[in-house]
Write a protein that holds these residues in place. Structure first.
Motif, PDB file in Angstrom:
ATOM      1  N   PRO A 138     111.773   8.921   2.372  1.00 14.19           N
ATOM      2  CA  PRO A 138     110.793   8.091   2.939  1.00 14.19           C
ATOM      3  C   PRO A 138     110.865   7.561   4.434  1.00 14.19           C
ATOM      4  O   PRO A 138     112.067   8.145   4.430  1.00 14.19           O
ATOM      5  N   ALA A 139     109.529   7.297   4.498  1.00 16.60           N
ATOM      6  CA  ALA A 139     109.672   6.561   6.012  1.00 16.60           C
ATOM      7  C   ALA A 139     110.646   5.375   5.939  1.00 16.60           C
ATOM      8  O   ALA A 139     110.714   4.769   5.033  1.00 16.60           O
ATOM      9  N   ASN A 140     110.835   4.662   7.721  1.00 21.03           N
ATOM     10  CA  ASN A 140     111.710   4.160   7.265  1.00 21.03           C
ATOM     11  C   ASN A 140     111.177   3.031   8.825  1.00 21.03           C
ATOM     12  O   ASN A 140     109.952   3.627   9.617  1.00 21.03           O
ATOM     13  N   ALA A 141     111.960   2.064   9.040  1.00 20.75           N
ATOM     14  CA  ALA A 141     112.031   1.323  10.043  1.00 20.75           C
ATOM     15  C   ALA A 141     111.551   2.370  11.510  1.00 20.75           C
ATOM     16  O   ALA A 141     110.766   2.265  12.688  1.00 20.75           O
ATOM     17  N   ARG A 142     112.553   3.081  11.311  1.00 24.27           N
ATOM     18  CA  ARG A 142     113.200   3.926  13.290  1.00 24.27           C
ATOM     19  C   ARG A 142     111.643   5.424  12.758  1.00 24.27           C
ATOM     20  O   ARG A 142     111.716   6.337  13.239  1.00 24.27           O
ATOM     21  N   LYS A 143     111.844   5.754  11.492  1.00 27.71           N
ATOM     22  CA  LYS A 143     110.964   7.278  11.181  1.00 27.71           C
ATOM     23  C   LYS A 143     109.839   6.681  10.465  1.00 27.71           C
ATOM     24  O   LYS A 143     109.932   6.924   9.590  1.00 27.71           O
ATOM     25  N   THR A 144     108.133   6.222  11.044  1.00 28.55           N
ATOM     26  CA  THR A 144     107.729   5.510  10.562  1.00 28.55           C
ATOM     27  C   THR A 144     106.707   6.412   9.922  1.00 28.55           C
ATOM     28  O   THR A 144     105.798   5.995   9.007  1.00 28.55           O
ATOM     29  N   TYR A 145     106.518   7.555  10.547  1.00 30.05           N
ATOM     30  CA  TYR A 145     105.980   8.412   9.593  1.00 30.05           C
ATOM     31  C   TYR A 145     106.749   9.413   8.841  1.00 30.05           C
ATOM     32  O   TYR A 145     106.342  10.338   8.155  1.00 30.05           O
ATOM     33  N   GLY A 146     107.924   8.964   8.174  1.00 28.75           N
ATOM     34  CA  GLY A 146     109.253  10.007   8.072  1.00 28.75           C
ATOM     35  C   GLY A 146     109.952  10.746   8.048  1.00 28.75           C
ATOM     36  O   GLY A 146     109.406  11.261   9.680  1.00 28.75           O
ATOM     37  N   TYR A 147     109.438  12.215   7.377  1.00 32.70           N
ATOM     38  CA  TYR A 147     110.250  13.392   7.789  1.00 32.70           C
ATOM     39  C   TYR A 147     109.972  14.532   8.109  1.00 32.70           C
ATOM     40  O   TYR A 147     110.055  15.515   7.846  1.00 32.70           O
ATOM     41  N   HIS A 148     108.368  14.955   7.873  1.00 30.18           N
ATOM     42  CA  HIS A 148     107.964  15.083   7.684  1.00 30.18           C
ATOM     43  C   HIS A 148     107.306  16.370   8.940  1.00 30.18           C
ATOM     44  O   HIS A 148     107.053  18.297   8.261  1.00 30.18           O
TER      45      HIS A 148
END
Length: 295
Positions: free
Chosen positions: A50-60
């Motif tokens: 899932p997305a998080n505060a540092r990877k707001t778009y997730g890992y797609h």
């Protein structure tokens, strides 16, 4: 990954025994395929995070990175095959056709099985397509090795081995370049091929009566399946802001299947547009123009 890596070991041994470049090239290709399939698997797993505060778009985007690396690896392999094939054309070594044929047939069966497994997955996923191209290259290599072995057994003409390796390399290069350039385009935030940003600026006001103009259009892809867009829109006087946003979103979803849409509504005297074409245009909308420097 296990099927490809396991048979790669058998092909290396077979190429050393028979002296076949076609088998050795295919083994080298399968070595990188094992790594690329491992990379594709890791990317597929990371994409589910899932997305998080540092990877707001997730890992797609990991899948696009994996496809880019796989494409570069394929191009490097093609370069090595071309070099080795040209060298062998000048001095063709002896090749044991019978042993080469047996190993190539087994390799073809393995590659067909792996190709079928990947082909049954999501063919719109650029990561799976990258891995699929690697396996397709293996399959072509096995077919080339079989053809070369048959010619050698029937005629004893040794140059057929490097010649068919060149043919397989050319077919792989075309697909490798396509996947590499496509993934690089996505990583560089390029617009999807089916969307023309400049044309969109023209089409939306003409298609939607409530919209006066559209500018600052930016379109890019998170992945090939996830298109994103941001734009500024100036509605006509009296049009509700929420209604303007709604009609634009519905238009973009219906005509372009865009998943992530950000619309900024502007109600100002004038604005300078800097669109995808770098050009400037002044929009006058509602009320007199202020003098330069005025609030």
């Amino acid at each position: 990954m296990i099927l490809t890596g396991g048979f790669m070991v058998a092909e290396v041994a077979g190429s050393l025994v028979t002296g076949s470049l076609a088998l050795l090239a295919d083994a080298g290709h399968m070595l990188t395929d094992s790594a690329s399939l491992a990379l594709a698997w890791v990317a597929a797993r990371l994409t589910q995070r899932p997305a998080n505060a540092r990877k707001t778009y997730g890992y797609h985007r990991v899948q696009v990175l994996a496809a880019f690396v796989n494409g570069l690896a394929l191009l490097l392999i093609v370069g090595w095959i071309l070099f080795e094939a040209v060298r062998r054309l000048w001095a063709p070594p002896e090749v044991a056709g019978t042993g080469m044929l047996a190993i190539a047939i087994v390799g073809l069966v393995v590659n067909i099985g792996v190709f079928w497994l990947l082909h049954s997955g999501d063919r719109d996923n650029i990561n799976i397509r990258g891995a699929l191209l690697h396996v397709l290259g293996d399959l072509l290599g096995s077919v080339a090795a079989i053809a070369a072995a048959v010619v050698i057994m029937l005629t004893g003409w040794m140059p057929i081995d490097p010649l068919l390796s060149l043919l397989a390399a050319a077919l792989i290069a075309r697909s490798a370049w396509k996947i590499t350039s496509q993934s690089a385009h996505i990583l560089l935030e390029g617009a999807p091929a089916h969307i023309d940003s400049a044309q969109l600026m023209h089409d939306i006001p003409h298609a939607l009566d409530d919209i006066h103009s559209v500018h600052h259009v930016h379109v890019w892809s998170l992945t090939p399946e996830r298109v994103m867009i941001t734009l500024h829109a100036v509605p006509h006087d009296g049009v509700d802001q929420d209604h303007a946003i709604m009609v634009i979103r519905e238009y973009l979803r219906k005509h372009f299947d865009i998943a992530h849409i950000t619309v900024q509504i502007e109600r100002q005297t004038y604005c300078i547009e800097r669109g995808p074409g770098i050009g400037e245009r002044t929009h006058e909308h509602g009320g007199p123009r202020h003098a330069r420097g005025a609030p």
